[in-house]
Design a protein around this motif. Structure first.
Motif, mmCIF file in Angstrom:
data_model
loop_
_atom_site.group_PDB
_atom_site.id
_atom_site.type_symbol
_atom_site.label_atom_id
_atom_site.label_comp_id
_atom_site.label_asym_id
_atom_site.label_seq_id
_atom_site.Cartn_x
_atom_site.Cartn_y
_atom_site.Cartn_z
ATOM 1 N N GLU A 90 0.810 -1.213 0.000
ATOM 2 C CA GLU A 90 0.000 0.000 0.000
ATOM 3 C C GLU A 90 0.845 1.265 0.000
ATOM 4 O O GLU A 90 0.304 2.359 -0.144
ATOM 5 C CB GLU A 90 -0.959 -0.017 1.192
ATOM 6 C CG GLU A 90 -1.987 -1.134 1.112
ATOM 7 C CD GLU A 90 -2.625 -1.248 -0.266
ATOM 8 O OE1 GLU A 90 -3.123 -0.216 -0.779
ATOM 9 O OE2 GLU A 90 -2.635 -2.348 -0.841
ATOM 10 N N ALA A 91 2.154 1.140 0.157
ATOM 11 C CA ALA A 91 3.040 2.300 0.060
ATOM 12 C C ALA A 91 3.345 2.656 -1.391
ATOM 13 O O ALA A 91 4.035 3.650 -1.649
ATOM 14 C CB ALA A 91 4.334 2.043 0.816
ATOM 15 N N TYR A 92 2.831 1.854 -2.339
ATOM 16 C CA TYR A 92 3.109 2.049 -3.759
ATOM 17 C C TYR A 92 1.795 2.283 -4.509
ATOM 18 O O TYR A 92 0.796 1.620 -4.230
ATOM 19 C CB TYR A 92 3.802 0.818 -4.346
ATOM 20 C CG TYR A 92 5.148 0.521 -3.732
ATOM 21 C CD1 TYR A 92 6.321 0.892 -4.361
ATOM 22 C CD2 TYR A 92 5.232 -0.136 -2.502
ATOM 23 C CE1 TYR A 92 7.568 0.607 -3.794
ATOM 24 C CE2 TYR A 92 6.470 -0.422 -1.924
ATOM 25 C CZ TYR A 92 7.626 -0.047 -2.575
ATOM 26 O OH TYR A 92 8.844 -0.313 -2.005
ATOM 27 N N GLY A 93 1.811 3.182 -5.465
ATOM 28 C CA GLY A 93 0.627 3.424 -6.278
ATOM 29 C C GLY A 93 0.851 4.611 -7.194
ATOM 30 O O GLY A 93 1.812 5.375 -7.029
ATOM 31 N N MET A 146 7.010 4.376 -17.008
ATOM 32 C CA MET A 146 6.411 4.559 -15.690
ATOM 33 C C MET A 146 6.520 6.013 -15.252
ATOM 34 O O MET A 146 5.582 6.580 -14.671
ATOM 35 C CB MET A 146 7.101 3.646 -14.676
ATOM 36 C CG MET A 146 6.555 3.721 -13.262
ATOM 37 S SD MET A 146 7.386 2.569 -12.129
ATOM 38 C CE MET A 146 8.909 3.478 -11.801
ATOM 39 N N GLY A 147 7.650 6.642 -15.571
ATOM 40 C CA GLY A 147 7.815 8.063 -15.285
ATOM 41 C C GLY A 147 6.934 8.937 -16.143
ATOM 42 O O GLY A 147 6.540 10.037 -15.725
ATOM 43 N N GLY A 157 11.762 -4.277 -4.041
ATOM 44 C CA GLY A 157 11.270 -2.993 -4.536
ATOM 45 C C GLY A 157 10.695 -3.093 -5.934
ATOM 46 O O GLY A 157 9.654 -2.505 -6.241
ATOM 47 N N ALA A 158 11.371 -3.856 -6.809
ATOM 48 C CA ALA A 158 10.874 -4.034 -8.174
ATOM 49 C C ALA A 158 9.540 -4.767 -8.166
ATOM 50 O O ALA A 158 8.604 -4.398 -8.904
ATOM 51 C CB ALA A 158 11.894 -4.792 -9.010
ATOM 52 N N GLY A 175 2.186 -2.632 -7.267
ATOM 53 C CA GLY A 175 1.476 -1.493 -6.703
ATOM 54 C C GLY A 175 1.264 -0.339 -7.655
ATOM 55 O O GLY A 175 0.239 0.345 -7.593
ATOM 56 N N VAL A 176 2.225 -0.108 -8.539
ATOM 57 C CA VAL A 176 2.129 1.021 -9.473
ATOM 58 C C VAL A 176 1.674 0.535 -10.837
ATOM 59 O O VAL A 176 0.611 0.915 -11.338
ATOM 60 C CB VAL A 176 3.476 1.764 -9.590
ATOM 61 C CG1 VAL A 176 3.325 2.970 -10.520
ATOM 62 C CG2 VAL A 176 3.972 2.215 -8.221
ATOM 63 N N GLN A 177 2.475 -0.334 -11.460
ATOM 64 C CA GLN A 177 2.217 -0.735 -12.836
ATOM 65 C C GLN A 177 0.875 -1.462 -13.012
ATOM 66 O O GLN A 177 0.071 -1.115 -13.873
ATOM 67 C CB GLN A 177 3.343 -1.639 -13.322
ATOM 68 C CG GLN A 177 4.742 -1.044 -13.205
ATOM 69 C CD GLN A 177 5.082 -0.114 -14.339
ATOM 70 O OE1 GLN A 177 4.674 1.040 -14.337
ATOM 71 N NE2 GLN A 177 5.818 -0.613 -15.304
ATOM 72 N N ALA A 178 0.656 -2.481 -12.195
ATOM 73 C CA ALA A 178 -0.524 -3.336 -12.384
ATOM 74 C C ALA A 178 -1.822 -2.648 -11.990
ATOM 75 O O ALA A 178 -2.898 -3.096 -12.388
ATOM 76 C CB ALA A 178 -0.362 -4.633 -11.588
#
Length: 292
Positions: A66-69, A96-97, A186-187, A193-196
């Motif tokens: 949950e720290a990623y998004g 992603m950037g 991290g990856a 959390g971010v990509q998916a």
């Protein structure tokens, strides 16, 4: 140097030069070092800033999903500006950037002088949305199972990476070597959390149509899953231009650094001159020839 976000994560930040600020935001497969050709070029006349995203050492690697998004990623970009006392900057992001760059423009447009969205679009196409989410989770599992050092050998040879390898084997090897140093955890968390979980550009059409920030979209013509999303952004964002690099894949700024730097320099110059304007309303998309 380091800055701290409002949720207590420390981000590693590097900067060079003086002048109007440019913030560079890296892709999943890169890190802050992937912008070196741009920092060396633009720091001659700009204050250039880049940072390692959360999950990418030497930045912190939070252990909670949950720290990623996507929203968190955009907030981190603004936190970097805040930490350096920068009110506004040209925002430049790859992949992603690039998604992060779009969301900075949507969430905090007052902080952006311009947006450059390069190689962004994976997972946006509705026909491939479910596949992308599934393969993102598989990639996350592979980073945890094999580790970055081993899985980088596979990931670095993706369909939109081999163009870079063919043109510049040494540059591609540097990219692959950096990828191998990623945090395994991290990856995986970034991918989950971010990509998916990030929204498709097509689901943001109304918001994008209201976004007035001058925008440049850049895609490679062999980066197949960014081509249609790039056209969509061009047709939706009012003050948006589109550039397509021929015979080029995903890692645009490294694969074609001279072309990327020249394009970005021209775009920034037009923005700062007040000449990167919304599309002329007379340029009707449905018109082929005017008859009256």
């Amino acid at each position: 140097m380091a800055i701290r976000t409002d949720d207590g994560v420390t981000l590693h930040v590097e900067e060079a030069g003086e002048g109007t600020p440019i913030l560079f935001i890296h892709e999943f497969g890169g890190n802050h070092l992937a912008w070196e050709p741009q920092l060396r070029h633009f720091s001659r006349r700009h204050r250039c800033v880049t940072y390692a995203a959360r999950g990418y050492p030497p930045s912190d690697v939070p252990d909670s999903l949950e720290a990623y998004g996507q929203a968190r990623a955009a907030a981190d970009a603004v936190a970097v500006l805040d930490g350096l006392g920068i009110e506004k900057a040209h925002i430049v992001g790859l992949s992603m950037g690039g998604f992060c760059t779009v969301h900075v423009g949507l969430r905090t447009p007052e902080r952006a002088l311009s947006l450059t969205v390069a190689g962004a679009g994976y997972g946006c196409e509705k026909a491939f949305e479910a596949y992308f989410r599934g393969v993102s989770l598989e990639v996350a599992d592979q980073f945890e199972r094999q580790g970055a050092r081993e899985f980088a050998k596979v990931y670095a040879l993706g369909a939109s990476r081999v163009q870079f390898q063919n043109k510049d084997p040494r540059g591609w090897q540097d990219f692959a070597d950096r990828l191998a140093t990623h945090s395994d955890r991290g990856a995986a968390l970034t991918m989950r959390g971010v990509q998916a979980r990030r929204p498709s550009f097509y689901d943001l059409e109304e918001e994008l149509a209201r976004m007035a920030v001058p925008t440049l979209v850049v895609v490679g013509d062999e980066d197949d899953h960014c081509l249609q999303p790039g056209l969509f952004l061009k047709r939706t964002i009012p003050a948006c231009g589109l550039s397509v690099f021929p015979k080029t894949g995903h890692t645009l700024n490294l694969e074609e650094p001279d072309a990327f730097n020249a394009l970005l320099a021209g775009f920034i110059a037009q923005v700062e001159a007040g000449r990167w304007l919304p599309r002329d309303p007379r340029a009707l998309p449905g018109q082929i020839m005017r008859t009256r």
